[in-house]
Design an enzyme around this catalytic site. Sequence first.
Site, mmCIF file in Angstrom:
data_model
loop_
_atom_site.group_PDB
_atom_site.id
_atom_site.type_symbol
_atom_site.label_atom_id
_atom_site.label_comp_id
_atom_site.label_asym_id
_atom_site.label_seq_id
_atom_site.Cartn_x
_atom_site.Cartn_y
_atom_site.Cartn_z
ATOM 1 N N CYS A 1 0.611 -1.507 0.144
ATOM 2 C CA CYS A 1 0.037 0.098 -0.176
ATOM 3 C C CYS A 1 0.532 0.802 -0.526
ATOM 4 C CB CYS A 1 -0.972 0.109 1.112
ATOM 5 S SG CYS A 1 -1.566 -1.164 1.787
ATOM 6 N N ARG B 1 1.582 1.072 -5.876
ATOM 7 C CA ARG B 1 1.356 0.954 -4.534
ATOM 8 C C ARG B 1 -0.042 0.208 -4.374
ATOM 9 N NH1 ARG B 1 6.223 1.001 -2.070
ATOM 10 N NH2 ARG B 1 5.232 0.458 -0.623
ATOM 11 N N TRP C 1 -3.533 -1.117 -1.227
ATOM 12 C CA TRP C 1 -4.138 -2.954 -1.622
ATOM 13 C C TRP C 1 -4.137 -3.820 -0.506
ATOM 14 C CZ3 TRP C 1 -3.527 -3.976 -6.569
ATOM 15 C CH2 TRP C 1 -2.677 -6.093 -7.203
ATOM 16 N N ASN D 1 0.844 0.092 5.934
ATOM 17 C CA ASN D 1 1.836 -0.803 4.798
ATOM 18 C C ASN D 1 2.478 -1.705 5.303
ATOM 19 O OD1 ASN D 1 2.533 -1.445 2.558
ATOM 20 N ND2 ASN D 1 4.545 0.013 2.112
ATOM 21 N N GLY D 2 1.875 -2.899 5.173
ATOM 22 C CA GLY D 2 2.376 -4.449 5.383
ATOM 23 C C GLY D 2 2.016 -5.241 6.104
ATOM 24 N N GLU E 1 7.677 -20.406 -19.797
ATOM 25 C CA GLU E 1 7.391 -18.526 -19.641
ATOM 26 C C GLU E 1 8.887 -17.877 -19.946
ATOM 27 O OE1 GLU E 1 5.589 -15.718 -17.469
ATOM 28 O OE2 GLU E 1 5.213 -17.346 -18.478
ATOM 29 N N LYS F 1 8.343 -14.150 -22.265
ATOM 30 C CA LYS F 1 8.538 -12.941 -21.744
ATOM 31 C C LYS F 1 9.630 -12.228 -23.432
ATOM 32 C CE LYS F 1 7.102 -12.828 -19.004
ATOM 33 N NZ LYS F 1 5.869 -13.349 -18.522
ATOM 34 N N GLU G 1 7.236 -11.581 -25.310
ATOM 35 C CA GLU G 1 5.690 -9.643 -25.376
ATOM 36 C C GLU G 1 6.759 -8.878 -25.456
ATOM 37 O OE1 GLU G 1 2.768 -10.310 -22.007
ATOM 38 O OE2 GLU G 1 5.196 -12.025 -20.859
ATOM 39 N N HIS H 1 11.731 -33.520 -32.911
ATOM 40 C CA HIS H 1 10.345 -33.489 -33.964
ATOM 41 C C HIS H 1 9.498 -32.899 -34.950
ATOM 42 C CE1 HIS H 1 10.665 -37.861 -31.921
ATOM 43 N NE2 HIS H 1 10.334 -36.531 -30.735
ATOM 44 N N LYS I 1 -2.665 -5.556 -19.525
ATOM 45 C CA LYS I 1 -1.988 -6.488 -18.362
ATOM 46 C C LYS I 1 -3.553 -7.134 -18.438
ATOM 47 C CE LYS I 1 -0.111 -7.277 -14.815
ATOM 48 N NZ LYS I 1 1.410 -8.952 -14.986
#
Length: 580
Positions: free
Chosen positions: A2, A27, A71, A97-98, A453, A457, A460, A476, A575
Amino acid sequence: MCGIVGYIGARQAAKIVTEGLKRLEYRGYDSFGVATMNTKVTIAKKSGRISDENLNYTDLLGSVGIGHTRWATHGVPNDRNAHPHADCTGRIAVVHNGIIENYAELRRDLIGRGHTFTSDTDTEVIAHLVEEHYSGDLCSAVAETLPLLEGSYAILVIAEGEQRIIAARKASPLVIGVGDREFICASDVTPLIDHTRRVIYLEDGDCADVTRAECLITQYGGPVKRPIEEVDWDIQDARKGGFPHYMLKEIFEQPQVFYNTLHSVREAPDAFSLLSKPGMISIVACGSSFHAGLLYKYLFESYCGMPVRVEIGSEFKYYTPPLSGPVIGITQSGETADTLAALKMAKACGCPTIAVTNVVGSSVTRIADATIYTRAGPEMSVAATKSFMAQLAAGVQIIDCLLNHSLENELERLNFRIEEALMVPVDDAVILCKDAKSIFYIGRGLFYPVALEGALKMKEISYIHAEGYAAGELKHGPFALLSPDTPVVAIATPGRTYPVMISNIKEIKARGAPVIGIGVIGDTQLPELVDIFIALPKSGEVTAIATVSVILQRLAYLTADTLGCDIDKPRNLAKSVTVE
Ligand code: AGP
């Protein structure tokens, strides 16, 4: 993650605090709130993005104020769970925050002492604990509260009749801007650089008593002096914490993200009970989350012997396989339409459903019977990096719990291994990749999803065609595409597939394609064989999944950066894909 802001000075606090919060929205942005102290403490808070319309500044008077943009981690985003949180009297207000890891037992104890809670958050316990210790001196009441808190925090506290802000931190960032008879406290320098460039960086254990005249700091109770430093960043830089792109910042956040997620997954007993339901586990997801799902398959099957199938979200709705056991939907945003539709389908088939998501209160949490939260914090870059790492952390933590913590030793130190991987040089590989026509990524077993993955990346953000393959699959068909212009990234860390990976690499070399080999320090065979050798410290298999993933993220990032691509906002992508 946050954002918090506090102001004390001669000017009205509310507007300064709110403008500061807008700077911290990267954040977290699911709810916000402000509290000011004039003759009494006044709190205004709301779910949703910060907008002045939702704040009545005529009520929020006073030149002492604190604020928060959220958040959510504990308690869905709504007005009740928004910060600031107050004590029973409404005279003390806190922003945080935490994560307070022992909040549940503190809460039970405080309720037993007659306190009334109005939210589902972990933070509210702080306000009631300060109330418990308050006898007219806010600084000592906070100082007596801090040792009771386990976990991470950056907090700001104000109280009725007190011309001060108490600021304290442990494992969450907190800075104090030094102005002319005014101070601005914040999660980072973005809210204060319009007011001052003189900044004090608080350290873990620091508690600052901030009045208009001075800022007195103690650390674990003993007085300390912290230097005032000069900041020369602009806003954009500051938001990215000095990193050139959110993606690189988020790549460097992964050690903490892995640790945070590892420690929070234990809080999802309902999900664990559903997972132990009989029948085959089905996983549905898209994109990077699908790759995490494939990792879960290999991990659950090889470590727990539990049968798992993984389905692409967009296929599931129209070709729903016969379902028996629990269905897991993995989605960072919690809003991906294909994954949501698949989970609704599974639910309609009477299957227990579990969400693995990074966003508290997102749609998937309302569909699923149980939710496991990853703790990556807001991911600003379109390309998933830390969210993928958090999904991995959640997966291996589930397995560790199912295996009575036999992986604990390796997992507890894994975040340090990720830190090491952030420093391993990959420049030579970047030079080879930047001019490539196509790039192939190969791995076996657990490293097949890692190869997929890595290729995603690269695709993208650099717009270079890249494909991930199970190493044995290359001959193959894709072998036909091999040439000096098609580098192959081969993951050959020690393990049962190492010997066959070596022979696969020899086959590739025989067809003239350059090979970038990812292995471990001390390997004598691979460096001889490949064109570029990237060496990681020796580690367990689970650790190698994480560290190799970091290498592939950095390879993609540095290649795209070399090519001058718009890394955080790649073309044609979003996103969160909220349409089918
Ligand atoms: C990954 O870098 C992409 N952003 C994309 O593939 C993403 O993983 C996919 O859209 C799934 O998103 P979700 O995890 O929010 O459901």
